[in-house]
Design an enzyme around this catalytic site. Structure first.
Site, PDB file in Angstrom:
ATOM      1  N   SER A  82      14.079 -15.725 -39.188  1.00 27.98           N
ATOM      2  CA  SER A  82      13.667 -15.215 -40.498  1.00 27.98           C
ATOM      3  C   SER A  82      14.615 -15.695 -41.599  1.00 27.98           C
ATOM      4  CB  SER A  82      13.663 -13.697 -40.490  1.00 27.98           C
ATOM      5  OG  SER A  82      12.648 -13.225 -39.648  1.00 27.98           O
ATOM      6  N   GLN A 139      19.232 -14.668 -33.068  1.00 32.31           N
ATOM      7  CA  GLN A 139      18.006 -15.362 -33.440  1.00 32.31           C
ATOM      8  C   GLN A 139      17.995 -15.699 -34.930  1.00 32.31           C
ATOM      9  OE1 GLN A 139      14.192 -13.223 -33.709  1.00 32.31           O
ATOM     10  NE2 GLN A 139      13.419 -14.641 -32.173  1.00 32.31           N
ATOM     11  N   GLY A 140      17.991 -16.985 -35.242  1.00 29.79           N
ATOM     12  CA  GLY A 140      17.952 -17.418 -36.630  1.00 29.79           C
ATOM     13  C   GLY A 140      16.576 -17.944 -37.002  1.00 29.79           C
ATOM     14  N   SER A 166      19.928 -10.278 -35.612  1.00 34.90           N
ATOM     15  CA  SER A 166      20.538  -9.239 -34.786  1.00 34.90           C
ATOM     16  C   SER A 166      21.732  -9.789 -34.009  1.00 34.90           C
ATOM     17  CB  SER A 166      19.512  -8.677 -33.801  1.00 34.90           C
ATOM     18  OG  SER A 166      18.445  -8.114 -34.506  1.00 34.90           O
ATOM     19  N   GLU A 174       0.903  -5.932 -39.287  1.00 36.61           N
ATOM     20  CA  GLU A 174      -0.142  -6.640 -40.042  1.00 36.61           C
ATOM     21  C   GLU A 174      -0.306  -8.058 -39.501  1.00 36.61           C
ATOM     22  OE1 GLU A 174       2.218  -4.626 -41.363  1.00 36.61           O
ATOM     23  OE2 GLU A 174       0.744  -3.054 -41.731  1.00 36.61           O
ATOM     24  N   GLU A 226       8.723 -12.850 -26.720  1.00 37.63           N
ATOM     25  CA  GLU A 226       9.156 -11.684 -27.481  1.00 37.63           C
ATOM     26  C   GLU A 226       8.091 -10.590 -27.457  1.00 37.63           C
ATOM     27  OE1 GLU A 226       9.786 -12.433 -31.683  1.00 37.63           O
ATOM     28  OE2 GLU A 226      11.430 -11.004 -31.671  1.00 37.63           O
TER      29      GLU A 226
END
Lengths: 294, 376
Positions: B124, B121-122, B156, B360, B239
């Site tokens: 962030s 997963q790209g 990851s 948060e 997710e």
């Protein structure tokens, strides 16, 4: 698996919500605080609406519904902070004559040896001999304490579950009140709900409600003692911590008698005691971990 | 309200249970956490076995209730978890299935199901984690290709991935939530550099990915150009909504093992510890019930999981950390020995309130999108 409300259950919940909004709205709640005493007229109306006879078979003059329906109804009662020994009377329907119809008010000796509404009750489940008045923290729940009573006796599972349903309803009310206040109350030129610190209190309120709801509804379906103990812990937490967070969101106003928040908190405290000791529920859940293999 | 499964679901359970009992004893042991090529081969091998037995697409095509049964039974039997296939099976796959064209579905979905290709997963970036929409990786259009430059982080399984679900900025002049596109990028394309990052648990399960003029065909874009934010929200709802479901079952098993370990080690006499474990039992039971509730609701609305997944993620991530802190209490000094069971899990649990949207951020989502509070 259809673990969600059926159309009938939804209709029942909405119907009860409507009746209670009409008969015991915010103004009636205020009026009751100012003039404590059990409203016998309302009690009989609840009886006529099937509140107490909900789970009695139709052949016995009841509504013939089950525990999940009772839980939905008690959630609504908890949401409007309906006063009176509702759970005790409901559980006495079919046992104590007149309880099912709301002609007779039944209370019970609960957790901590406390008895709610003893002076107004027509019948008591358990031994209330020698009961002495307690200056009750909750203005809408008069309390007596039975000195040597079996405070160690574990309360009836159904009493614990229906109490948890009331706690869930009060938690819902606290969440709604906090959100309503956060949306409308302005400080520093904007609604306080725009501030992350306040927003996060509200989010945690909802999270506790949703987790408690899943636990309470599941316990109503299984009627399993361990499920009921779990429901009790989570519903108590949702109601007590929910009311405190709601008070915090209200700021100084929350600490006044005028705001309804304190009524939520005090009722939640009284009900938390009704379920017996927390340690006992936790021990029950701990013991189950050893029993369940793989 | 009903917690019993239909006869068809119970039949599925019985068939699956029988199959698991047959195949699991012959499964080789799992490679250590840092042997990612080994892990990749192991996880793909398991996926291939599921494929051959007809269970591969249970996450996509089966009803949510059947999926729950699958997760219950595989976890109960101690079957491998999705591992390196996490992104392909639970994020990219469902997103392509929901938003991709027929050609895209035909190209990318079967290899995921057959256990042939691994995704990462790209999303962030160093300056765009929680504020994902601030991402800066640029994709300039050049004929039939995008030319991508920038960097990604916390990716990851990047070391062993074949494909990356990549978010890029295709219109730098648009407001930050617009102008983003979702691309499937081959990890072996020239210009892709992977630098593994060591986690506090000592493993290299994630990495930094540097992109230097990487050419990605326009045909690899899923959804419309500059509509990537909406596509991303679909991915994230998977997710948060469903990707952790199986882990709740696992946590309940761990809690039982913990109680038995406490008893055999003499710690069970401590009422404080018993009460703590009892409370965790209540929490995980409730989280499992909440899962069943969410699944039933999803089944009735028949679609992508809703924002309610944020409530689940918020509570689950905290409960998981409390579980492994309780484990440390049971272990005592052993909790400092990396070779003891649960110690690595305890370290790993620290990521749960951060990864997949920090707690948060989840609270903001709950407050703004469910409760309707004003944006800050």
């Amino acid at each position: 698996m259809r673990f969600r409300l059926t159309d009938d259950q939804r209709a029942l919940r909405d119907g009860v919500r409507l009746v209670l909004a009409r008969r015991f709205g915010a103004e009636a709640l205020r009026a009751a605080v100012g003039r404590p005493g059990l409203d016998r007229g309302l009690w009989r109306e609840l009886g006529a609406a099937g509140f107490f006879s909900l789970r009695l078979p139709e052949a016995a003059g009841g509504v013939g519904l089950g525990l999940p329906e009772a839980v939905l109804v008690f959630e609504e009662a908890g949401r409007v902070l309906l006063p009176g020994p509702l759970v005790a009377t409901h559980l006495a329907a079919g046992v104590v004559p007149g309880a099912a119809t709301g002609d007779v008010v039944v209370t019970a000796v609960g957790g901590g040896g406390l008895v709610e509404w003893l002076d107004e009750a027509d019948a008591v489940v358990g031994d209330a001999a020698g009961a002495v008045v307690v200056r009750s923290v909750d203005p809408l729940t008069p309390l007596h304490r039975v000195p040597a009573a079996g405070s160690s006796a574990r309360p009836d599972d159904l009493l614990v579950l229906l109490t948890a349903a009331e706690q869930l309803g009060t938690a819902v009310r606290a969440c709604e009140a906090a959100v309503q206040h956060a949306r409308t109350r302005e400080q520093f030129g904007r609604p306080v709900g725009a501030f992350q610190a306040v927003k996060h209190l509200c989010a945690e309120l909802l999270a506790r409600v949703e987790v408690a709801r899943a636990a309470v509804y599941a316990a109503a379906v299984t009627a399993d003692p361990v499920d009921i103990a779990a429901a009790r812990l989570l519903a108590d937490e949702a109601a007590v911590r929910g009311a405190r967070d709601c008070l915090q969101v209200h700021g100084g106003m929350g600490f006044t008698w005028e705001a309804d928040v304190h009524l939520c908190l005090k009722r939640a405290w009284v009900r938390a005691e009704r379920g017996g000791s927390l340690a006992e529920s936790e021990e029950l859940l701990a013991g189950e971990l050893l029993v369940e293999t793989g | 309200m009903d917690l019993t499964h239909s006869p068809a679901e119970e039949e599925f359970r019985a068939r699956l249970r029988e199959w698991l009992a047959k195949v699991l004893p012959a499964l080789p042991p799992k490679p250590p956490p840092d042997d990612w090529p080994g892990r990749r081969a192991y996880d793909l091998g398991w996926q291939r076995m599921l494929y051959d037995a007809g269970y591969a697409d249970v996450h996509w095509d089966a009803s949510p209730a059947v999926r729950l049964v699958f997760l219950e039974e595989t976890e109960r039997a101690g079957a491998p978890y999705v591992g390196a296939n996490f992104v392909g099976l639970l994020h990219a796959g469902p997103t392509i299935a929901a938003e991709g064209t027929a050609e895209q579905r035909a190209r990318w979905l079967p290899p995921v199901l057959r256990g042939e290709e691994v995704w990462c997963q790209g999303f962030s970036e160093p300056d765009a984690g929680s504020d994902l929409a601030s991402l800066r990786t640029r994709a300039r259009r050049d004929g039939d290709e995008y030319v991508v430059t920038g960097s990604k982080i916390w990716t990851s399984h990047a070391e062993v991935a074949d494909w990356c679900e990549l978010l890029v900025r295709t219109d730098p002049s648009a407001p930050k939530h617009r102008g983003i596109s979702w691309l499937a990028m081959p990890m072996d394309a020239p210009g892709v550099t992977v630098r593994p990052l060591r986690t506090l648990a000592g493993s290299t399960e994630f990495a930094e990915v540097f992109l230097d003029e990487v050419r990605v065909p326009v045909a690899n874009r899923v959804g419309q150009e500059n509509d990537g934010w909406r596509v991303t929200m679909v991915t994230l709802s998977f997710e948060r909504g469903t990707a952790f479901v199986g882990e709740v079952v696992a946590c309940r098993r761990v809690l039982g093992e913990l109680a038995r370990k406490a008893r055999s080690g003499g710690r069970w006499d401590d009422p404080g510890l018993r009460r703590r474990l009892g409370r965790l039992n209540a929490e995980f039971r409730a989280l499992w019930r909440l899962t069943q509730w969410n699944v039933s609701e999803a089944e009735s609305s028949g679609g992508v999981p809703g924002v309610g997944g944020s409530v689940f993620k918020l509570r689950y991530s905290r409960a998981r950390q409390e579980l492994y802190d309780a484990a440390a209490e049971v272990l005592g000094a052993e909790a400092l020995d990396l070779d003891r069971p649960w110690v690595l899990d305890r370290l790993g649990s620290l990521s749960y309130t951060i990864a997949a949207g920090t707690s948060e951020i989840q609270r903001n989502i709950v407050a703004e999108r469910i409760l309707g509070l004003p944006k800050g």
